[in-house]
Design a protein around this motif. Structure first.
Motif, PDB file in Angstrom:
ATOM      1  N   VAL A 269       1.224   7.185  17.559  1.00 54.12           N
ATOM      2  CA  VAL A 269       0.293   6.064  17.393  1.00 54.12           C
ATOM      3  C   VAL A 269      -0.253   6.048  15.971  1.00 54.12           C
ATOM      4  CG1 VAL A 269      -1.975   5.174  18.079  1.00 54.12           C
ATOM      5  CG2 VAL A 269      -0.322   5.856  19.820  1.00 54.12           C
ATOM      6  N   PHE A 270      -0.653   7.218  15.473  1.00 55.38           N
ATOM      7  CA  PHE A 270      -1.169   7.272  14.104  1.00 55.38           C
ATOM      8  C   PHE A 270      -0.097   6.902  13.083  1.00 55.38           C
ATOM      9  CE2 PHE A 270      -4.763   9.951  15.676  1.00 55.38           C
ATOM     10  CZ  PHE A 270      -5.773   9.133  15.209  1.00 55.38           C
TER      11      PHE A 270
ATOM     12  N   LEU B 167       2.393   4.895  13.587  1.00 52.65           N
ATOM     13  CA  LEU B 167       2.551   3.439  13.688  1.00 52.65           C
ATOM     14  C   LEU B 167       1.408   2.702  12.994  1.00 52.65           C
ATOM     15  CD1 LEU B 167       3.884   3.076  17.317  1.00 52.65           C
ATOM     16  CD2 LEU B 167       5.051   2.356  15.228  1.00 52.65           C
ATOM     17  N   LEU B 168       0.207   3.233  13.082  1.00 54.87           N
ATOM     18  CA  LEU B 168      -0.910   2.597  12.376  1.00 54.87           C
ATOM     19  C   LEU B 168      -0.697   2.654  10.868  1.00 54.87           C
ATOM     20  CD1 LEU B 168      -3.925   3.858  14.514  1.00 54.87           C
ATOM     21  CD2 LEU B 168      -2.992   1.529  14.411  1.00 54.87           C
ATOM     22  N   GLY B 169      -0.126   3.744  10.377  1.00 56.48           N
ATOM     23  CA  GLY B 169       0.213   3.822   8.958  1.00 56.48           C
ATOM     24  C   GLY B 169       1.288   2.823   8.577  1.00 56.48           C
ATOM     25  N   VAL B 170       2.281   2.674   9.444  1.00 56.07           N
ATOM     26  CA  VAL B 170       3.346   1.687   9.200  1.00 56.07           C
ATOM     27  C   VAL B 170       2.759   0.283   9.190  1.00 56.07           C
ATOM     28  CG1 VAL B 170       5.402   0.625  10.224  1.00 56.07           C
ATOM     29  CG2 VAL B 170       5.204   3.116  10.108  1.00 56.07           C
ATOM     30  N   ARG B 171       1.853   0.017  10.133  1.00 53.69           N
ATOM     31  CA  ARG B 171       1.237  -1.316  10.186  1.00 53.69           C
ATOM     32  C   ARG B 171       0.462  -1.595   8.902  1.00 53.69           C
ATOM     33  NH1 ARG B 171      -2.459  -4.950  11.205  1.00 53.69           N
ATOM     34  NH2 ARG B 171      -2.207  -6.440  12.891  1.00 53.69           N
ATOM     35  N   ALA B 172      -0.279  -0.599   8.434  1.00 53.54           N
ATOM     36  CA  ALA B 172      -1.031  -0.771   7.189  1.00 53.54           C
ATOM     37  C   ALA B 172      -0.088  -1.065   6.025  1.00 53.54           C
ATOM     38  CB  ALA B 172      -1.866   0.481   6.902  1.00 53.54           C
ATOM     39  N   ALA B 173       1.039  -0.374   5.984  1.00 50.87           N
ATOM     40  CA  ALA B 173       2.008  -0.615   4.908  1.00 50.87           C
ATOM     41  C   ALA B 173       2.605  -2.012   5.017  1.00 50.87           C
ATOM     42  CB  ALA B 173       3.110   0.438   4.956  1.00 50.87           C
ATOM     43  N   LEU B 174       2.905  -2.452   6.239  1.00 52.97           N
ATOM     44  CA  LEU B 174       3.504  -3.779   6.424  1.00 52.97           C
ATOM     45  C   LEU B 174       2.579  -4.903   5.967  1.00 52.97           C
ATOM     46  CD1 LEU B 174       5.244  -3.461   9.907  1.00 52.97           C
ATOM     47  CD2 LEU B 174       6.359  -3.793   7.691  1.00 52.97           C
ATOM     48  N   VAL B 175       1.285  -4.740   6.176  1.00 51.71           N
ATOM     49  CA  VAL B 175       0.358  -5.812   5.816  1.00 51.71           C
ATOM     50  C   VAL B 175      -0.154  -5.680   4.389  1.00 51.71           C
ATOM     51  CG1 VAL B 175      -0.317  -6.217   8.208  1.00 51.71           C
ATOM     52  CG2 VAL B 175      -1.688  -4.682   6.789  1.00 51.71           C
ATOM     53  N   GLY B 176       0.335  -4.672   3.664  1.00 53.78           N
ATOM     54  CA  GLY B 176      -0.033  -4.529   2.258  1.00 53.78           C
ATOM     55  C   GLY B 176      -1.389  -3.909   2.017  1.00 53.78           C
ATOM     56  N   ALA B 177      -1.810  -3.047   2.930  1.00 52.41           N
ATOM     57  CA  ALA B 177      -3.110  -2.391   2.768  1.00 52.41           C
ATOM     58  C   ALA B 177      -3.057  -1.387   1.619  1.00 52.41           C
ATOM     59  CB  ALA B 177      -3.491  -1.687   4.069  1.00 52.41           C
ATOM     60  N   ASP B 178      -4.232  -0.979   1.170  1.00 48.78           N
ATOM     61  CA  ASP B 178      -4.318   0.037   0.120  1.00 48.78           C
ATOM     62  C   ASP B 178      -3.647   1.324   0.578  1.00 48.78           C
ATOM     63  OD1 ASP B 178      -5.716  -1.586  -1.628  1.00 48.78           O
ATOM     64  OD2 ASP B 178      -7.665  -0.984  -0.825  1.00 48.78           O
ATOM     65  N   TRP B 179      -3.266   2.150  -0.396  1.00 49.86           N
ATOM     66  CA  TRP B 179      -2.492   3.353  -0.106  1.00 49.86           C
ATOM     67  C   TRP B 179      -3.221   4.293   0.835  1.00 49.86           C
ATOM     68  CZ3 TRP B 179      -4.372   8.158  -1.124  1.00 49.86           C
ATOM     69  CH2 TRP B 179      -5.453   8.239  -1.996  1.00 49.86           C
ATOM     70  N   TRP B 180      -4.530   4.349   0.734  1.00 50.35           N
ATOM     71  CA  TRP B 180      -5.254   5.294   1.576  1.00 50.35           C
ATOM     72  C   TRP B 180      -5.291   4.848   3.030  1.00 50.35           C
ATOM     73  CZ3 TRP B 180      -9.753   3.097   3.384  1.00 50.35           C
ATOM     74  CH2 TRP B 180     -10.271   2.035   2.633  1.00 50.35           C
ATOM     75  N   TRP B 181      -5.159   3.539   3.302  1.00 53.01           N
ATOM     76  CA  TRP B 181      -5.050   3.072   4.690  1.00 53.01           C
ATOM     77  C   TRP B 181      -3.702   3.461   5.284  1.00 53.01           C
ATOM     78  CZ3 TRP B 181      -8.868   2.145   7.646  1.00 53.01           C
ATOM     79  CH2 TRP B 181     -10.039   1.546   7.173  1.00 53.01           C
TER      80      TRP B 181
ATOM     81  N   SER C  75      -2.028   6.328   4.166  1.00 50.60           N
ATOM     82  CA  SER C  75      -1.972   7.791   4.200  1.00 50.60           C
ATOM     83  C   SER C  75      -2.915   8.415   5.232  1.00 50.60           C
ATOM     84  CB  SER C  75      -2.254   8.364   2.818  1.00 50.60           C
ATOM     85  OG  SER C  75      -3.556   8.057   2.408  1.00 50.60           O
ATOM     86  N   LEU C  76      -4.081   7.831   5.475  1.00 51.86           N
ATOM     87  CA  LEU C  76      -5.024   8.433   6.414  1.00 51.86           C
ATOM     88  C   LEU C  76      -4.475   8.565   7.831  1.00 51.86           C
ATOM     89  CD1 LEU C  76      -8.513   7.066   5.303  1.00 51.86           C
ATOM     90  CD2 LEU C  76      -7.633   9.400   5.135  1.00 51.86           C
ATOM     91  N   PRO C  77      -3.875   7.531   8.404  1.00 51.89           N
ATOM     92  CA  PRO C  77      -3.309   7.725   9.747  1.00 51.89           C
ATOM     93  C   PRO C  77      -2.156   8.729   9.761  1.00 51.89           C
ATOM     94  CG  PRO C  77      -3.441   5.386   9.234  1.00 51.89           C
ATOM     95  CD  PRO C  77      -3.812   6.127   7.995  1.00 51.89           C
ATOM     96  N   LEU C  78      -1.365   8.740   8.681  1.00 48.19           N
ATOM     97  CA  LEU C  78      -0.282   9.719   8.619  1.00 48.19           C
ATOM     98  C   LEU C  78      -0.849  11.127   8.578  1.00 48.19           C
ATOM     99  CD1 LEU C  78       2.127   7.974   6.099  1.00 48.19           C
ATOM    100  CD2 LEU C  78       2.239   7.990   8.596  1.00 48.19           C
TER     101      LEU C  78
END
Length: 85
Positions: free
Chosen positions: A44-45, A47-61, A63-66
């Motif tokens: 789940v975490f 996937l949350l990192g993947v979702r953040a990457a897909l929507v163009g979130a900042d790098w820390w969004w 890396s934190l779930p990962l």
């Protein structure tokens, strides 16, 4: 289909499926809620990192779930090894 992935909704769909799987594992009494969290939580975490990457979130969004997935993974490994002994 491109917009579906770019919006992160593809990950949302997978997260819903994982939530249903967790409910099934818990309700069928095959797994305690804690064990289900340890088994499914790292994914789940991630996937949350993947979702953040897909929507163009900042790098820390991204890396934190990962980063959060790793301790859960280690706890799950410890639980599984303890159950084998």
């Amino acid at each position: 289909m491109e917009a579906f992935f770019a919006s992160g909704h593809a990950v949302d769909l997978v997260l819903i499926i994982i939530a249903l799987e967790a409910a099934w594992l818990i309700l069928s009494r095959r797994m305690s809620p804690w064990a289900a969290l340890l088994v499914l939580g790292p994914g789940v975490f991630i996937l949350l990192g993947v979702r953040a990457a897909l929507v163009g979130a900042d790098w820390w969004w991204v890396s934190l779930p990962l980063l959060a997935s790793f301790p859960l993974h280690l706890l799950d490994l410890r639980r599984r090894l303890a159950n084998r002994a």
